[in-house]
Design a protein around this motif. Structure first.
Motif, PDB file in Angstrom:
ATOM      1  N   MET A 163     -41.319 -46.458 -49.901  1.00 55.38           N
ATOM      2  CA  MET A 163     -41.638 -45.078 -49.503  1.00 55.38           C
ATOM      3  C   MET A 163     -40.518 -44.159 -49.962  1.00 55.38           C
ATOM      4  SD  MET A 163     -42.224 -43.471 -45.675  1.00 55.38           S
ATOM      5  CE  MET A 163     -43.989 -43.598 -45.488  1.00 55.38           C
ATOM      6  N   LYS A 164     -40.909 -43.000 -50.483  1.00 53.50           N
ATOM      7  CA  LYS A 164     -39.918 -42.050 -50.989  1.00 53.50           C
ATOM      8  C   LYS A 164     -40.283 -40.645 -50.523  1.00 53.50           C
ATOM      9  CE  LYS A 164     -37.584 -40.917 -55.313  1.00 53.50           C
ATOM     10  NZ  LYS A 164     -37.520 -41.178 -56.753  1.00 53.50           N
ATOM     11  N   LEU A 165     -39.336 -39.967 -49.906  1.00 56.22           N
ATOM     12  CA  LEU A 165     -39.518 -38.563 -49.528  1.00 56.22           C
ATOM     13  C   LEU A 165     -38.887 -37.701 -50.612  1.00 56.22           C
ATOM     14  CD1 LEU A 165     -39.957 -40.091 -46.822  1.00 56.22           C
ATOM     15  CD2 LEU A 165     -38.986 -38.106 -45.672  1.00 56.22           C
ATOM     16  N   ILE A 166     -39.659 -36.747 -51.135  1.00 59.50           N
ATOM     17  CA  ILE A 166     -39.180 -35.898 -52.224  1.00 59.50           C
ATOM     18  C   ILE A 166     -39.216 -34.439 -51.774  1.00 59.50           C
ATOM     19  CG2 ILE A 166     -39.547 -35.182 -54.627  1.00 59.50           C
ATOM     20  CD1 ILE A 166     -41.096 -37.854 -54.987  1.00 59.50           C
ATOM     21  N   ALA A 167     -38.029 -33.852 -51.627  1.00 58.30           N
ATOM     22  CA  ALA A 167     -37.880 -32.419 -51.287  1.00 58.30           C
ATOM     23  C   ALA A 167     -38.875 -31.987 -50.207  1.00 58.30           C
ATOM     24  CB  ALA A 167     -38.049 -31.569 -52.552  1.00 58.30           C
TER      25      ALA A 167
ATOM     26  N   VAL B  10     -45.562 -50.752 -45.497  1.00 61.09           N
ATOM     27  CA  VAL B  10     -44.616 -49.869 -44.793  1.00 61.09           C
ATOM     28  C   VAL B  10     -45.047 -49.811 -43.334  1.00 61.09           C
ATOM     29  CG1 VAL B  10     -43.704 -47.523 -44.570  1.00 61.09           C
ATOM     30  CG2 VAL B  10     -44.194 -48.440 -46.848  1.00 61.09           C
ATOM     31  N   LEU B  11     -44.105 -50.073 -42.433  1.00 57.90           N
ATOM     32  CA  LEU B  11     -44.391 -50.013 -40.994  1.00 57.90           C
ATOM     33  C   LEU B  11     -43.499 -48.954 -40.357  1.00 57.90           C
ATOM     34  CD1 LEU B  11     -45.871 -51.304 -38.544  1.00 57.90           C
ATOM     35  CD2 LEU B  11     -43.961 -52.909 -38.372  1.00 57.90           C
ATOM     36  N   ILE B  12     -44.111 -47.963 -39.702  1.00 63.34           N
ATOM     37  CA  ILE B  12     -43.352 -46.875 -39.069  1.00 63.34           C
ATOM     38  C   ILE B  12     -43.488 -47.005 -37.560  1.00 63.34           C
ATOM     39  CG2 ILE B  12     -43.109 -44.373 -38.846  1.00 63.34           C
ATOM     40  CD1 ILE B  12     -44.353 -44.136 -41.662  1.00 63.34           C
ATOM     41  N   LEU B  13     -42.371 -47.196 -36.878  1.00 61.26           N
ATOM     42  CA  LEU B  13     -42.382 -47.415 -35.433  1.00 61.26           C
ATOM     43  C   LEU B  13     -41.545 -46.359 -34.733  1.00 61.26           C
ATOM     44  CD1 LEU B  13     -41.836 -51.287 -35.469  1.00 61.26           C
ATOM     45  CD2 LEU B  13     -44.007 -50.079 -35.247  1.00 61.26           C
ATOM     46  N   ASP B  14     -42.198 -45.542 -33.919  1.00 58.71           N
ATOM     47  CA  ASP B  14     -41.505 -44.521 -33.138  1.00 58.71           C
ATOM     48  C   ASP B  14     -41.292 -45.089 -31.739  1.00 58.71           C
ATOM     49  OD1 ASP B  14     -40.392 -42.145 -32.404  1.00 58.71           O
ATOM     50  OD2 ASP B  14     -42.236 -40.981 -32.435  1.00 58.71           O
TER      51      ASP B  14
ATOM     52  N   ASP C  40     -34.774 -35.730 -48.835  1.00 53.05           N
ATOM     53  CA  ASP C  40     -34.872 -36.642 -49.978  1.00 53.05           C
ATOM     54  C   ASP C  40     -34.250 -37.976 -49.586  1.00 53.05           C
ATOM     55  OD1 ASP C  40     -35.804 -35.513 -52.677  1.00 53.05           O
ATOM     56  OD2 ASP C  40     -34.517 -33.906 -51.938  1.00 53.05           O
ATOM     57  N   PHE C  41     -35.061 -39.010 -49.435  1.00 58.07           N
ATOM     58  CA  PHE C  41     -34.502 -40.360 -49.280  1.00 58.07           C
ATOM     59  C   PHE C  41     -35.575 -41.401 -49.539  1.00 58.07           C
ATOM     60  CE2 PHE C  41     -35.608 -39.093 -44.916  1.00 58.07           C
ATOM     61  CZ  PHE C  41     -36.280 -40.205 -44.412  1.00 58.07           C
ATOM     62  N   SER C  42     -35.139 -42.644 -49.765  1.00 58.68           N
ATOM     63  CA  SER C  42     -36.057 -43.738 -50.088  1.00 58.68           C
ATOM     64  C   SER C  42     -35.856 -44.893 -49.121  1.00 58.68           C
ATOM     65  CB  SER C  42     -35.813 -44.241 -51.512  1.00 58.68           C
ATOM     66  OG  SER C  42     -36.063 -43.212 -52.450  1.00 58.68           O
ATOM     67  N   ILE C  43     -36.943 -45.625 -48.876  1.00 57.14           N
ATOM     68  CA  ILE C  43     -36.884 -46.824 -48.044  1.00 57.14           C
ATOM     69  C   ILE C  43     -37.440 -47.964 -48.890  1.00 57.14           C
ATOM     70  CG2 ILE C  43     -37.689 -47.912 -45.919  1.00 57.14           C
ATOM     71  CD1 ILE C  43     -37.976 -44.456 -45.498  1.00 57.14           C
ATOM     72  N   TYR C  44     -36.744 -49.113 -48.865  1.00 58.00           N
ATOM     73  CA  TYR C  44     -37.057 -50.201 -49.799  1.00 58.00           C
ATOM     74  C   TYR C  44     -37.722 -51.391 -49.108  1.00 58.00           C
ATOM     75  CZ  TYR C  44     -34.297 -47.548 -53.081  1.00 58.00           C
ATOM     76  OH  TYR C  44     -33.842 -46.540 -53.899  1.00 58.00           O
TER      77      TYR C  44
ATOM     78  N   VAL D  15     -44.540 -37.180 -50.065  1.00 58.84           N
ATOM     79  CA  VAL D  15     -44.177 -38.519 -49.614  1.00 58.84           C
ATOM     80  C   VAL D  15     -44.926 -39.485 -50.517  1.00 58.84           C
ATOM     81  CG1 VAL D  15     -44.230 -40.175 -47.715  1.00 58.84           C
ATOM     82  CG2 VAL D  15     -43.858 -37.748 -47.226  1.00 58.84           C
ATOM     83  N   ILE D  16     -44.184 -40.348 -51.210  1.00 52.67           N
ATOM     84  CA  ILE D  16     -44.785 -41.321 -52.133  1.00 52.67           C
ATOM     85  C   ILE D  16     -44.705 -42.694 -51.481  1.00 52.67           C
ATOM     86  CG2 ILE D  16     -44.726 -42.310 -54.462  1.00 52.67           C
ATOM     87  CD1 ILE D  16     -45.246 -39.300 -54.481  1.00 52.67           C
TER      88      ILE D  16
END
Length: 305
Positions: free
Chosen positions: A6-10, A154-158, A25-29, A62-63
């Motif tokens: 996952m990549k957040l772009i601007a 991708v797993l997103i846990l809040d 801007d950041f990436s998760i691998y 978001v990619i």
């Protein structure tokens, strides 16, 4: 280098005249657990909601596995499993029926897979009970099972450990780590249990006032900043005098130990000098700055989401 899962772009979010998220801007691998922290009102939940398409993005993208949330939403979101805020279930149905109902929305989920995720989150004994009878912790586990049904990359846990007892927190932490390491899932976790985040995460991103202010490796050794070092020595008064005169730094005696603020490179120099002066050294203990201390130093506040 592995491509990011996952990549957040601007990434930007504006509501009316209020600029909430400012160019993230950041990436998760694949295979990493990424912690997402922020003080109250920093924009953490807004960012997560944009990541999963629950909130419209003002600009940026978001990619997810090379697919854009903006232009290819259906394909991108298939790669994601998520619990945002509290998992919502049908209380009048059993845990099993809730999972079967959810599985119908996603192609290719077998009964075998449903049983597999039930076992993974430890709900075998209560899965046929109505969800209305579940504790908060049991609902949280069922929510994680639901998020995992379609084998997301991708797993997103809040707040994944919300409502769990210490044993449950430990179990979920180990499971999240195993999921990342064995199945190469990219896991994004937001939580305010900082000690737990330190044990669980590989990297931590900190957001404040809608801006990313830091991304740190959790276990990286900071060799430049001063750290508190405890010297267990005899005679202690002589050791204090030697350190202060030789290195021109303050040392204080507290609870039969000598406390000095040193950078990493100076610790062996001080130890060697004391030994050469016939001071008996029983122990040297460098105090590692924990995640909570680093976080508070970064945000300069005492409240977090």
């Amino acid at each position: 280098m592995t491509d990011p899962a996952m990549k957040l772009i601007a990434l930007e979010k504006t509501i009316g005249k209020k600029h909430i998220i400012k160019g993230l801007d950041f990436s998760i691998y694949p295979g990493e657990v990424f912690g997402f922290l922020g003080p109250n009102g920093a924009g953490k939940t807004t960012t997560i909601r944009m990541m999963v398409g629950l909130m419209k993005i003002t600009s940026g993208d978001v990619i997810i596995q090379g697919k854009s949330i903006q232009s290819n939403f259906k394909e991108a979101i298939r790669e994601v499993g998520a619990i945002v805020e509290n998992p919502e279930m049908y209380p009048f149905m059993s845990g099993w029926k809730n999972l079967v109902h959810y599985a119908r929305m996603m192609p290719g989920i077998t009964e075998e897979r449903i049983n597999e995720v039930i076992q993974l989150v430890g709900l075998e004994k209560v899965i046929k009970d109505k969800v209305g009878r579940y504790s908060l912790g049991m609902r949280q586990r069922l929510g994680i099972a639901q998020a995992l049904l379609h084998n997301p990359s991708v797993l997103i846990l809040d707040e994944p450990t919300n409502g769990l007892d210490p044993a449950g927190i430990k179990e979920i932490r180990h499971y999240i780590r195993r999921l990342a390491e064995e199945d190469q899932v990219a896991v994004i976790v937001s939580s305010h249990l900082l000690a737990e985040m330190e044990l669980m995460c590989d990297r931590i991103g900190v957001i404040k006032n809608g801006e990313l202010i830091a991304i740190n490796e959790v276990n990286e050794q900071d060799t430049t900043t001063l750290q508190e070092v405890h010297f267990f020595v005899e005679p202690i008064a002589q050791a204090k005098e030697i350190i202060e005169q030789t290195f021109e730094i303050d040392a204080k005696i507290s609870d039969k130990k000598l406390i000095v603020s040193l950078d990493h490179a100076t610790i062996p120099k001080v130890t060697k000098k004391l030994a050469l002066e016939d001071v008996s050294i029983y122990g040297v203990q460098a105090h590692k700055t924990n995640l909570e201390e680093k976080f508070m130093a970064m945000i300069g506040e005492n409240t977090i989401e």
